[in-house]
Motif scaffolding. Structure first.
Motif, PDB file in Angstrom:
ATOM      1  N   UNK A   1       0.827  -1.213   0.000  1.00 23.95           N
ATOM      2  CA  UNK A   1       0.000   0.000   0.000  1.00 23.95           C
ATOM      3  C   UNK A   1       0.858   1.258   0.000  1.00 23.95           C
ATOM      4  N   UNK A   2       1.934   1.267   0.791  1.00 22.40           N
ATOM      5  CA  UNK A   2       2.793   2.451   0.848  1.00 22.40           C
ATOM      6  C   UNK A   2       3.549   2.653  -0.459  1.00 22.40           C
ATOM      7  N   UNK A   3       4.014   1.565  -1.073  1.00 21.70           N
ATOM      8  CA  UNK A   3       4.737   1.689  -2.333  1.00 21.70           C
ATOM      9  C   UNK A   3       3.825   2.173  -3.456  1.00 21.70           C
TER      10      UNK A   3
ATOM     11  N   UNK B   1     -11.544   6.374   4.572  1.00 18.84           N
ATOM     12  CA  UNK B   1     -12.235   7.225   3.599  1.00 18.84           C
ATOM     13  C   UNK B   1     -11.817   8.688   3.698  1.00 18.84           C
ATOM     14  N   UNK B   2     -10.606   8.923   4.180  1.00 20.24           N
ATOM     15  CA  UNK B   2     -10.109  10.292   4.286  1.00 20.24           C
ATOM     16  C   UNK B   2      -9.239  10.606   3.077  1.00 20.24           C
ATOM     17  N   UNK B   3      -9.550  11.715   2.397  1.00 17.07           N
ATOM     18  CA  UNK B   3      -8.775  12.148   1.236  1.00 17.07           C
ATOM     19  C   UNK B   3      -8.463  13.628   1.391  1.00 17.07           C
ATOM     20  N   UNK B   4      -7.241  13.997   1.055  1.00 13.00           N
ATOM     21  CA  UNK B   4      -6.851  15.407   1.094  1.00 13.00           C
ATOM     22  C   UNK B   4      -7.246  16.063  -0.212  1.00 13.00           C
ATOM     23  N   UNK B   5      -7.810  17.233  -0.134  1.00 18.21           N
ATOM     24  CA  UNK B   5      -8.422  17.870  -1.297  1.00 18.21           C
ATOM     25  C   UNK B   5      -7.407  18.244  -2.373  1.00 18.21           C
ATOM     26  N   UNK B   6      -6.231  18.749  -1.971  1.00 19.58           N
ATOM     27  CA  UNK B   6      -5.312  19.301  -2.964  1.00 19.58           C
ATOM     28  C   UNK B   6      -4.407  18.239  -3.575  1.00 19.58           C
ATOM     29  N   UNK B   7      -3.583  17.633  -2.726  1.00 19.43           N
ATOM     30  CA  UNK B   7      -2.547  16.772  -3.276  1.00 19.43           C
ATOM     31  C   UNK B   7      -2.974  15.333  -3.422  1.00 19.43           C
ATOM     32  N   UNK B   8      -3.965  14.876  -2.657  1.00 22.29           N
ATOM     33  CA  UNK B   8      -4.327  13.459  -2.683  1.00 22.29           C
ATOM     34  C   UNK B   8      -5.844  13.358  -2.726  1.00 22.29           C
ATOM     35  N   UNK B   9      -6.414  13.412  -3.902  1.00 22.95           N
ATOM     36  CA  UNK B   9      -7.857  13.348  -4.047  1.00 22.95           C
ATOM     37  C   UNK B   9      -8.240  12.169  -4.920  1.00 22.95           C
ATOM     38  N   UNK B  10      -9.546  11.983  -5.096  1.00 22.06           N
ATOM     39  CA  UNK B  10     -10.038  10.808  -5.797  1.00 22.06           C
ATOM     40  C   UNK B  10      -9.638  10.803  -7.268  1.00 22.06           C
ATOM     41  N   UNK B  11      -9.349  11.975  -7.831  1.00 26.11           N
ATOM     42  CA  UNK B  11      -8.972  12.022  -9.240  1.00 26.11           C
ATOM     43  C   UNK B  11      -7.664  11.296  -9.508  1.00 26.11           C
ATOM     44  N   UNK B  12      -6.822  11.212  -8.491  1.00 30.39           N
ATOM     45  CA  UNK B  12      -5.561  10.477  -8.638  1.00 30.39           C
ATOM     46  C   UNK B  12      -5.698   9.030  -8.240  1.00 30.39           C
ATOM     47  N   UNK B  13      -6.919   8.606  -7.888  1.00 27.98           N
ATOM     48  CA  UNK B  13      -7.167   7.196  -7.586  1.00 27.98           C
ATOM     49  C   UNK B  13      -7.284   6.950  -6.105  1.00 27.98           C
ATOM     50  N   UNK B  14      -8.057   5.904  -5.739  1.00 28.96           N
ATOM     51  CA  UNK B  14      -8.180   5.522  -4.342  1.00 28.96           C
ATOM     52  C   UNK B  14      -9.370   6.139  -3.670  1.00 28.96           C
ATOM     53  N   UNK B  15      -9.788   5.506  -2.557  1.00 30.41           N
ATOM     54  CA  UNK B  15     -10.947   5.975  -1.805  1.00 30.41           C
ATOM     55  C   UNK B  15     -10.603   6.282  -0.351  1.00 30.41           C
ATOM     56  N   UNK B  16      -9.321   6.423  -0.041  1.00 30.71           N
ATOM     57  CA  UNK B  16      -8.927   6.788   1.317  1.00 30.71           C
ATOM     58  C   UNK B  16      -8.872   5.636   2.287  1.00 30.71           C
ATOM     59  N   UNK B  17      -8.671   4.414   1.779  1.00 32.49           N
ATOM     60  CA  UNK B  17      -8.599   3.253   2.678  1.00 32.49           C
ATOM     61  C   UNK B  17      -7.204   2.637   2.751  1.00 32.49           C
ATOM     62  N   UNK B  18      -6.336   2.980   1.821  1.00 33.66           N
ATOM     63  CA  UNK B  18      -5.013   2.363   1.788  1.00 33.66           C
ATOM     64  C   UNK B  18      -4.203   2.624   3.040  1.00 33.66           C
ATOM     65  N   UNK B  19      -4.101   3.889   3.454  1.00 34.59           N
ATOM     66  CA  UNK B  19      -3.329   4.229   4.651  1.00 34.59           C
ATOM     67  C   UNK B  19      -4.043   3.791   5.919  1.00 34.59           C
ATOM     68  N   UNK B  20      -5.375   3.747   5.896  1.00 36.48           N
ATOM     69  CA  UNK B  20      -6.115   3.236   7.059  1.00 36.48           C
ATOM     70  C   UNK B  20      -5.791   1.765   7.289  1.00 36.48           C
ATOM     71  N   UNK B  21      -5.655   1.011   6.189  1.00 32.31           N
ATOM     72  CA  UNK B  21      -5.286  -0.408   6.307  1.00 32.31           C
ATOM     73  C   UNK B  21      -3.869  -0.535   6.854  1.00 32.31           C
ATOM     74  N   UNK B  22      -2.950   0.324   6.400  1.00 31.04           N
ATOM     75  CA  UNK B  22      -1.576   0.307   6.919  1.00 31.04           C
ATOM     76  C   UNK B  22      -1.556   0.575   8.417  1.00 31.04           C
TER      77      UNK B  22
END
Length: 409
Positions: free
Chosen positions: A310-312, A357-378
């Motif tokens: 997930x981190x990679x 399900x947390x996404x940062x609006x500017x640098x890390x948003x849904x347009x770049x992929x993901x639904x905010x669960x990858x880091x929560x799993x980590x």
């Protein structure tokens, strides 16, 4: 609080009273009244005083004096005249017993006698036994309390492992019986919620996939008639499928802790495996910082691989040209580092990115992929292993994720 205080005070008060009374009884009947030479001599002196009326009746070996030949204190003289047997001591601390015959003129002295030995050892032994008895009584009071506390610990451990079949043997003698009962009610509700969540996950897995499959089939049939709208709707259906997969994956992860098996494995070999997978999907430059040829870690290998993956993937998505992967070790911990040269994460948002399900609006948003669960799993996997995950700044100014894992469990 008041009930606990009153209960403890009552137990200590009653115990001290009982121990004091019992110690006094034992001291008077078994220790203090133990026979010795001086006490026996006093009994002989009293018998001799009562049976001998004339000095001539005394044996020649018994010393006799006139009462005026010895300088007595006023109190001692008064006691002699009253017919008492008094005890005096020589320079060597030997005891002399003195009494008057019936003529109130002849003084008889018996002795010298060695004084009674001090009973220090029995005295301290009795005190020690008293304290031990108090400890035993307090243990009886603490036993129900300790039993309830251990049950609370057992229930929390069972819930943390995802085991929902819990029960508590209630004790009405415990000072926290009410707390135990309330905790059991709360634990039962938590177990029911976890069970309902499990059923919901299964329902979502089966019930939502079926209509989505029908929608995909219908869109495929309509693709020739309206290709542009069908394409947009197909993308929405695909997004829903990915979201469902992510939700199911995270929900299953919630209930996977009970199956964890911590075994030693080579973390360097695992890191190389994940790097090879990353190289197949990215063209970015990967910098590896691993001074070890082999490094043992006791953990659940599958989930540590999942966290690294997930981190990679995260670094691949948000990095520009470079990805950093490193391993460091101390005597008690192993640190896994994954960084990128992206825009980075503001320090105020560090805790937020690990929330589901947390996404940062500017640098890390849904347009770049993901639904905010990858880091929560980590974060969840790291917490299972008793470690922690923090965000730092990489050498290029991007985000650097550092995982701290204990080397053994």
């Amino acid at each position: 609080m008041i009930r606990l205080l009153v209960s403890l005070y009552f137990v200590v008060f009653v115990s001290i009273i009982a121990i004091n009374q019992g110690s006094e009884f034992i001291w008077q009947h078994w220790v203090y009244q133990a026979p010795d030479d001086l006490r026996h001599a006093k009994q002989v002196a009293k018998s001799l005083q009562a049976s001998v009326s004339e000095p001539a009746h005394l044996a020649s070996s018994i010393q006799r004096y006139s009462i005026d030949e010895i300088a007595w204190l006023a109190e001692q003289r008064e006691q002699l005249l009253q017919g008492d047997v008094i005890t005096t001591y020589t320079e060597r601390n030997d005891a002399l017993l003195s009494f008057l015959l019936k003529d109130n003129a002849t003084l008889v002295q018996l002795g010298p006698f060695q004084p009674a030995e001090q009973v220090l050892l029995p005295k301290y032994l009795l005190k020690l036994c008293s304290f031990l008895l108090l400890a035993v009584l307090l243990m009886f009071w603490l036993r129900p309390l300790w039993r309830d506390l251990m049950q609370l610990k057992y229930v929390t451990e069972q819930l943390s492992k995802g085991q929902l079949d819990i029960s508590i043997a209630r004790s009405r003698f415990s000072a926290i019986a009410t707390l135990t009962s309330q905790f059991h009610t709360m634990a039962t509700k938590v177990a029911n919620l976890m069970s309902n969540q499990k059923h919901l996950v299964n329902a979502v897995s089966h019930e939502l996939r079926t209509p989505l499959a029908r929608l995909k089939f219908a869109l495929a049939m309509l693709e020739k008639q309206a290709p542009e709208p069908v394409y947009q709707m197909s993308q929405d259906v695909l997004e829903m499928e990915v979201l469902i997969d992510e939700m199911l994956s995270y929900a299953r992860l919630e209930m996977a802790q009970s199956t964890l098996q911590f075994k030693p494995f080579d973390i360097v070999a695992l890191l190389n495996e994940q790097m090879k997978k990353l190289q197949r999907i990215t063209k970015k430059q990967i910098e590896l910082d691993c001074p070890f040829s082999q490094l043992s870690l006791v953990a659940e290998r599958h989930y540590i691989a999942r966290a690294l993956q997930n981190l990679m993937v995260n670094a691949h998505k948000y990095g520009q040209e470079n990805i950093y992967i490193g391993v460091k070790a101390t005597q008690s911990h192993i640190m896994l580092l994954v960084g990128d040269d992206g825009k980075g994460i503001d320090e105020k948002e560090h805790a937020k990115v690990f929330e589901p399900f947390s996404r940062l609006e500017k640098s890390r948003n849904k347009s770049s992929g993901g639904f905010g669960l990858g880091l929560a799993i980590v974060a969840k996997i790291v917490a299972w292993h008793g470690g922690q995950c923090e965000i730092q700044t990489s050498q290029w100014g991007g985000a650097l994720f550092v995982i701290y894992l204990p080397r053994s469990h």
